[in-house]
Design an enzyme around this catalytic site. Structure first.
Site, short mmCIF file in Angstrom:
data_model
loop_
_atom_site.label_atom_id
_atom_site.label_comp_id
_atom_site.label_asym_id
_atom_site.label_seq_id
_atom_site.Cartn_x
_atom_site.Cartn_y
_atom_site.Cartn_z
N PHE A 283 -5.56 -0.84 9.39
CA PHE A 283 -6.03 -0.97 8.14
C PHE A 283 -7.02 0.13 8.11
CE2 PHE A 283 -3.87 -5.07 7.55
CZ PHE A 283 -3.63 -5.18 6.28
N TYR B 38 1.05 -1.51 0.07
CA TYR B 38 0.32 0.28 0.03
C TYR B 38 0.91 1.03 0.18
CZ TYR B 38 -3.64 -3.32 0.86
OH TYR B 38 -5.21 -3.85 1.16
N HIS C 180 -4.59 5.17 -2.15
CA HIS C 180 -5.24 4.70 -0.42
C HIS C 180 -4.62 5.13 0.45
CE1 HIS C 180 -8.67 2.33 1.18
NE2 HIS C 180 -8.31 1.57 1.07
N ASN D 193 -9.85 0.32 7.52
CA ASN D 193 -11.79 0.39 7.58
C ASN D 193 -11.61 -0.56 9.29
OD1 ASN D 193 -12.67 0.26 5.53
ND2 ASN D 193 -12.39 -1.45 4.47
#
Length: 99
Positions: free
Chosen positions: A50, A15, A20, A52
């Site tokens: 993460f 990532y 993102h 979320n």
């Protein structure tokens, strides 16, 4: 402390430097820790979770600095916006964080 600024993103090499992880990139640019912005003391942080799953970590930071959600600034990517566009809104979707 007047404000808590939290950069959201996802941990892991896959990532890094992706849209993102915009929140992580912004905080990395300015630096984690205590700062002053226009005479307002702020803390800049990023979660190690993460995106979320970041709610409990952000809640813990608010409690640590004894700040209300109204003093929280979240920096994150928004899929509905084209890359390099910025949206600032004073209120977001409210959600109760429980553990």
């Amino acid at each position: 402390m007047d404000f808590l600024i939290v950069g959201l993103g996802n941990p892991g090499a896959e990532y890094e430097n992706t849209p993102h992880n915009l929140g992580y990139l912004v905080v990395d640019r300015f630096g984690i820790g205590h700062h002053t912005i226009k005479e307002h003391p702020v803390v800049m942080a990023k979660t190690k979770t993460f995106m979320n799953l970041s709610g409990p970590a952000v809640k813990a930071l608010l409690e640590r600095y004894e700040l209300t959600p109204g003093r929280l600034i979240l920096v994150y990517d928004e899929l509905a916006l084209p890359w390099k566009e910025l949206r600032i809104r004073p209120k977001g979707r409210r959600r109760v964080i429980t553990e």
